[in-house]
Write an enzyme that holds these catalytic residues in place. Sequence first.
Site, PDB file in Angstrom:
ATOM      1  N   GLU A 103      47.944 -17.117  36.304  1.00  0.00           N
ATOM      2  CA  GLU A 103      48.402 -18.300  35.560  1.00  0.00           C
ATOM      3  C   GLU A 103      49.801 -18.046  35.015  1.00  0.00           C
ATOM      4  OE1 GLU A 103      48.512 -21.286  35.022  1.00  0.00           O
ATOM      5  OE2 GLU A 103      47.184 -22.004  33.448  1.00  0.00           O
ATOM      6  N   ASP A 107      49.282 -20.724  26.301  1.00  0.00           N
ATOM      7  CA  ASP A 107      49.857 -21.276  25.079  1.00  0.00           C
ATOM      8  C   ASP A 107      48.737 -21.311  24.039  1.00  0.00           C
ATOM      9  OD1 ASP A 107      52.374 -22.764  24.149  1.00  0.00           O
ATOM     10  OD2 ASP A 107      50.819 -24.212  23.690  1.00  0.00           O
ATOM     11  N   LYS A 135      51.948 -16.691  24.692  1.00  0.00           N
ATOM     12  CA  LYS A 135      52.505 -17.012  23.375  1.00  0.00           C
ATOM     13  C   LYS A 135      51.437 -16.712  22.326  1.00  0.00           C
ATOM     14  CE  LYS A 135      55.532 -20.859  24.775  1.00  0.00           C
ATOM     15  NZ  LYS A 135      55.680 -22.332  24.767  1.00  0.00           N
TER      16      LYS A 135
HETATM   17  P1  XMP Z   1      47.192 -23.935  27.054  1.00  0.00           P
HETATM   18  O1  XMP Z   1      47.561 -24.478  25.701  1.00  0.00           O
HETATM   19  O2  XMP Z   1      45.966 -24.582  27.601  1.00  0.00           O
HETATM   20  O3  XMP Z   1      48.402 -24.458  27.922  1.00  0.00           O
HETATM   21  O4  XMP Z   1      47.164 -22.443  27.060  1.00  0.00           O
HETATM   22  C1  XMP Z   1      48.812 -23.921  29.077  1.00  0.00           C
HETATM   23  C2  XMP Z   1      49.691 -24.945  29.753  1.00  0.00           C
HETATM   24  O5  XMP Z   1      50.657 -25.514  28.838  1.00  0.00           O
HETATM   25  C3  XMP Z   1      51.907 -25.674  29.462  1.00  0.00           C
HETATM   26  N1  XMP Z   1      52.937 -24.956  28.663  1.00  0.00           N
HETATM   27  C4  XMP Z   1      54.233 -24.788  28.965  1.00  0.00           C
HETATM   28  N2  XMP Z   1      54.947 -25.184  30.034  1.00  0.00           N
HETATM   29  N3  XMP Z   1      56.884 -24.190  29.108  1.00  0.00           N
HETATM   30  C5  XMP Z   1      56.272 -24.871  30.097  1.00  0.00           C
HETATM   31  O6  XMP Z   1      56.946 -25.211  31.066  1.00  0.00           O
HETATM   32  C6  XMP Z   1      56.245 -23.763  28.000  1.00  0.00           C
HETATM   33  O7  XMP Z   1      56.854 -23.145  27.131  1.00  0.00           O
HETATM   34  C7  XMP Z   1      54.840 -24.090  27.927  1.00  0.00           C
HETATM   35  N4  XMP Z   1      53.896 -23.819  26.995  1.00  0.00           N
HETATM   36  C8  XMP Z   1      52.741 -24.379  27.480  1.00  0.00           C
HETATM   37  C9  XMP Z   1      51.753 -25.099  30.854  1.00  0.00           C
HETATM   38  O8  XMP Z   1      51.565 -26.167  31.737  1.00  0.00           O
HETATM   39  C10 XMP Z   1      50.516 -24.260  30.819  1.00  0.00           C
HETATM   40  O9  XMP Z   1      49.814 -24.220  32.034  1.00  0.00           O
HETATM   41 MG    MG Z   2      50.299 -24.372  34.167  1.00  0.00          MG
END
Ligand code: XMP
Ligand code: MG
Length: 179
Positions: A103, A107, A135
């Site tokens: 992946e 986030d 993150k």
């Molecule tokens: P979660 O919150 O489910 O999110 O862990 C993962 C998805 O959120 C998007 N995402 C980003 N995409 N720059 C991006 O281009 C970022 O800084 C960012 N932060 C989250 C991404 O689609 C990821 O799969």
């Molecule tokens: Mg993604």
Amino acid sequence: MYTTVQVHDKHFIPYLSEAVIQEKIGELAAQINTEYAGKRPLFLAILNGSFMFAADLFKQITIDAEISFIKLASYKGTKSTGQVLTAIGLDIDLHNRHVIIVEDIIDTGKTLHSFLPQLHHQQPASVALAILLHKPEATEYPLHIDYCCFSIPNKFVVGYGLDYDGLGRNFKEIYQLQG
Ligand code: XMP
Ligand code: MG
């Protein structure tokens, strides 16, 4: 040249160079080559964001291994199930397989946190996460990350597969939102 870029209305500054990214991927691959020797792991890359990372990582894998690509789509489940994630393109039987999820970024962790139980239904031998970016400050859903290239601050990034509203995926480097 590796300088500030504009994507749509926003400016991004250089954050992780191509050389730094590739070096880290090499280290990760070496670890996987050792730990999965003889296990014929199945890399399961989650589109769209992970396509570049998955390709570069897989090129450094020297043991027998397979790769497949899936897309996660969310739809509204019942009241009790809330948002449900479905894997599009998951056409390989995972039973007894050693699965390595690939992946681009974790986030909040919500996406993988809701998807992993579905994978476990198929009774794989093991499931590991190989993540390009994490993150930690933003992560709300606990996840065990087995292989992580970079822990980064809670700022928006683009490039190397990651997009801002559709653009920026083609950059060889990763850029961070300015400010
Ligand atoms: P979660 O919150 O489910 O999110 O862990 C993962 C998805 O959120 C998007 N995402 C980003 N995409 N720059 C991006 O281009 C970022 O800084 C960012 N932060 C989250 C991404 O689609 C990821 O799969
Ligand atoms: Mg993604």
